[in-house]
Structure formats: structure tokens, C-alpha cells
Design a protein around this motif. Structure first.
Motif, PDB file in Angstrom:
ATOM      1  N   ALA A   1       0.917  -1.157  -0.065  1.00  0.00           N
ATOM      2  CA  ALA A   1       0.019   0.186   0.013  1.00  0.00           C
ATOM      3  C   ALA A   1       0.950   1.110  -0.110  1.00  0.00           C
ATOM      4  O   ALA A   1       1.984   1.333   0.853  1.00  0.00           O
ATOM      5  N   VAL A   2       0.664   2.248  -0.597  1.00  0.00           N
ATOM      6  CA  VAL A   2       1.390   3.265  -0.875  1.00  0.00           C
ATOM      7  C   VAL A   2       0.447   4.684  -0.654  1.00  0.00           C
ATOM      8  O   VAL A   2      -0.537   4.851  -1.366  1.00  0.00           O
TER       9      VAL A   2
ATOM     10  N   THR B   1      -9.262  10.494   1.574  1.00  0.00           N
ATOM     11  CA  THR B   1      -8.402   9.845   1.034  1.00  0.00           C
ATOM     12  C   THR B   1      -8.844   9.442  -0.551  1.00  0.00           C
ATOM     13  O   THR B   1      -9.834   9.498  -0.611  1.00  0.00           O
ATOM     14  N   HIS B   2      -7.964   9.183  -1.483  1.00  0.00           N
ATOM     15  CA  HIS B   2      -8.022   8.822  -2.623  1.00  0.00           C
ATOM     16  C   HIS B   2      -7.535   7.860  -3.134  1.00  0.00           C
ATOM     17  O   HIS B   2      -6.269   7.832  -3.109  1.00  0.00           O
ATOM     18  N   ASN B   3      -8.068   6.618  -3.677  1.00  0.00           N
ATOM     19  CA  ASN B   3      -7.024   5.331  -4.203  1.00  0.00           C
ATOM     20  C   ASN B   3      -6.613   5.734  -5.436  1.00  0.00           C
ATOM     21  O   ASN B   3      -7.369   5.626  -6.557  1.00  0.00           O
ATOM     22  N   LEU B   4      -5.410   5.956  -5.521  1.00  0.00           N
ATOM     23  CA  LEU B   4      -4.901   6.403  -7.082  1.00  0.00           C
ATOM     24  C   LEU B   4      -4.652   5.318  -7.900  1.00  0.00           C
ATOM     25  O   LEU B   4      -4.260   5.182  -9.067  1.00  0.00           O
ATOM     26  N   ASN B   5      -4.746   4.106  -7.485  1.00  0.00           N
ATOM     27  CA  ASN B   5      -4.645   2.605  -7.985  1.00  0.00           C
ATOM     28  C   ASN B   5      -5.745   1.916  -8.215  1.00  0.00           C
ATOM     29  O   ASN B   5      -5.787   0.652  -8.228  1.00  0.00           O
ATOM     30  N   ALA B   6      -6.738   2.515  -8.061  1.00  0.00           N
ATOM     31  CA  ALA B   6      -8.269   1.902  -8.342  1.00  0.00           C
ATOM     32  C   ALA B   6      -8.318   1.444  -9.709  1.00  0.00           C
ATOM     33  O   ALA B   6      -7.932   2.069 -10.528  1.00  0.00           O
TER      34      ALA B   6
ATOM     35  N   PRO C   1     -12.893   2.412 -14.668  1.00  0.00           N
ATOM     36  CA  PRO C   1     -14.321   2.168 -14.675  1.00  0.00           C
ATOM     37  C   PRO C   1     -14.415   0.902 -15.894  1.00  0.00           C
ATOM     38  O   PRO C   1     -13.795   0.822 -16.848  1.00  0.00           O
ATOM     39  N   GLY C   2     -14.962   0.057 -15.589  1.00  0.00           N
ATOM     40  CA  GLY C   2     -15.561  -1.382 -16.378  1.00  0.00           C
ATOM     41  C   GLY C   2     -14.286  -2.269 -16.326  1.00  0.00           C
ATOM     42  O   GLY C   2     -14.310  -3.405 -16.824  1.00  0.00           O
ATOM     43  N   GLN C   3     -13.294  -1.906 -15.368  1.00  0.00           N
ATOM     44  CA  GLN C   3     -12.232  -2.860 -15.315  1.00  0.00           C
ATOM     45  C   GLN C   3     -12.053  -3.746 -13.701  1.00  0.00           C
ATOM     46  O   GLN C   3     -12.407  -2.970 -12.831  1.00  0.00           O
ATOM     47  N   LEU C   4     -11.649  -4.813 -13.625  1.00  0.00           N
ATOM     48  CA  LEU C   4     -11.554  -5.403 -12.475  1.00  0.00           C
ATOM     49  C   LEU C   4     -10.171  -5.350 -11.539  1.00  0.00           C
ATOM     50  O   LEU C   4      -9.816  -5.733 -10.713  1.00  0.00           O
ATOM     51  N   VAL C   5      -9.290  -5.059 -12.652  1.00  0.00           N
ATOM     52  CA  VAL C   5      -7.652  -5.178 -12.279  1.00  0.00           C
ATOM     53  C   VAL C   5      -7.375  -3.672 -12.076  1.00  0.00           C
ATOM     54  O   VAL C   5      -7.368  -2.956 -12.843  1.00  0.00           O
ATOM     55  N   ARG C   6      -6.488  -3.396 -11.078  1.00  0.00           N
ATOM     56  CA  ARG C   6      -5.827  -2.247 -10.881  1.00  0.00           C
ATOM     57  C   ARG C   6      -4.542  -2.029 -11.875  1.00  0.00           C
ATOM     58  O   ARG C   6      -4.087  -3.024 -12.355  1.00  0.00           O
ATOM     59  N   PRO C   7      -4.223  -0.654 -11.981  1.00  0.00           N
ATOM     60  CA  PRO C   7      -3.313  -0.354 -12.979  1.00  0.00           C
ATOM     61  C   PRO C   7      -2.117  -0.980 -12.747  1.00  0.00           C
ATOM     62  O   PRO C   7      -1.219  -1.260 -13.624  1.00  0.00           O
ATOM     63  N   ASP C   8      -1.759  -0.988 -11.379  1.00  0.00           N
ATOM     64  CA  ASP C   8      -0.355  -1.380 -10.995  1.00  0.00           C
ATOM     65  C   ASP C   8      -0.840  -2.786  -9.895  1.00  0.00           C
ATOM     66  O   ASP C   8      -1.105  -2.547  -8.742  1.00  0.00           O
ATOM     67  N   PRO C   9      -0.859  -3.970 -10.330  1.00  0.00           N
ATOM     68  CA  PRO C   9      -1.392  -5.030  -9.323  1.00  0.00           C
ATOM     69  C   PRO C   9      -0.513  -5.548  -8.486  1.00  0.00           C
ATOM     70  O   PRO C   9      -0.786  -6.048  -7.623  1.00  0.00           O
TER      71      PRO C   9
END
Length: 174
Positions: free
Chosen positions: A110-111, A155-160, A163-171
Motif C-alpha cells: 500500500a502506498v 483519501t483517494h485510491n490512486l490505484n483503483a 471504470p469497467g475493469q477489475l484489475v488495478r493499473p499496478d497489480p
């Protein structure tokens, strides 16, 4: 990991007796803390008190307040910088020792980062009250307080996932 925070406040107030029954109080407060670069936290205050007879008072006031950001926020940002702490997700963990059984599904880092434009939140507060003294030792007060907040911290999750995807940009990150 060592974190510190310095806080500084100064407050000035003046009471002005307009009539024997009416008092005007006005002042200003200034707050800063070392971990927030925002330095324009000038908070004016204004209130009045009106005496009705010898045992009743009506009070009203408004003011600006800058709540401090707790040191824990800055500790979490330092601790969760992507190198100091990681998170383990274990499915069907045993009890009381979760590492004796179960399956490790993923390890995440977590970053947390602070917005470089971080500013103190601003609270605008108004209060009206009626106070009455009975029998020289019984005090009754009825009051109303309204509050409006601007710039609340969140707080805001920058790695969420997008939209329409299930995988984080950086898994590999939480």
C-alpha cells in the motif's frame, strides 16, 4: 521511523461593553503546523452577549476554525510509502495462528502520498444560546450550533481499477 510535528497558535481578543446589558467580543486566531505548508490560517471570531435582567443572558457568535491534521496522518504516509510495510492476504486462515493454515493470495504494498497542495480544512461555526440562573446555584442553558465545513480531508485510491475493469493499473500495489 521518526516523525515530528510542531504546532503554533496565537489568539487576540477584545471585549467591548456597548451598554450595561450588551457586550461585543471580537478576535482573531492564527494557526500553523509544520507538516502542512498552508500558512494563511487567519480565523476571525465575533460574538455578543446580551443580559436580560440579572439572571438571564442571550449569547451569539460566529467564527472560522482551522482544525489540525493529526500526526497519525503523516505517520501513515511515511509508514505506507511502498517500502516499509506490506500487506498479506490469507484465505481460510487458521486460528489463532493464521500462518499455520490457509493460502496466501497476494502480497500488496500500500502506498500513501500527500497532495502537495494540502491545505487545512476550514470550519465556519455559528452558535446561539440562552442561559438562565435559578436560586443562585442552578444554571440552565439551551443552545444551537451550526457548522459548515470546506476542504475536508479525504483519501483517494490512486490505484483503483478504471471504470469497467477489475484489475488495478499496478497489480503489485494496494
Amino acid at each position: 521511523l521518526e516523525i515530528d510535528q510542531s504546532e503554533f497558535s496565537v489568539f487576540m481578543q477584545h471585549d467591548l461593553k456597548l451598554t450595561p446589558q450588551l457586550m461585543l467580543m471580537y478576535g482573531v486566531r492564527y494557526d500553523i503546523q509544520s507538516n502542512v505548508k498552508d500558512r494563511n490560517n487567519i480565523a476571525p471570531r465575533l460574538s455578543i452577549a446580551y443580559g436580560i435582567g440579572r439572571s438571564s443572558v442571550i449569547r451569539a457568535g460566529v467564527g472560522v476554525f482551522y482544525p489540525r491534521l493529526p500526526l497519525a496522518v503523516f505517520e501513515n504516509v511515511s509508514r505506507l510509502d511502498g517500502t516499509r510495510q506490506f500487506e498479506l492476504v490469507v484465505e481460510d486462515a487458521s486460528y489463532p495462528d493464521p500462518f499455520q493454515g490457509g493460502t496466501v493470495l497476494e502480497t500488496q504494498q500500500a502506498v500513501r502520498v500527500l497532495d502537495p497542495r494540502l491545505r487545512n480544512a476550514t470550519n465556519y461555526i455559528a452558535n446561539v444560546s440562552f442561559e438562565r440562573t435559578f436560586l443562585n446555584n442552578l444554571f440552565v442553558s439551551v443552545s444551537w450550533q451550526g457548522e459548515s465545513r470546506r476542504g475536508r480531508h479525504r483519501t483517494h485510491n490512486l490505484n483503483a481499477p478504471l471504470p469497467g475493469q477489475l484489475v488495478r493499473p499496478d497489480p503489485s500495489r494496494g
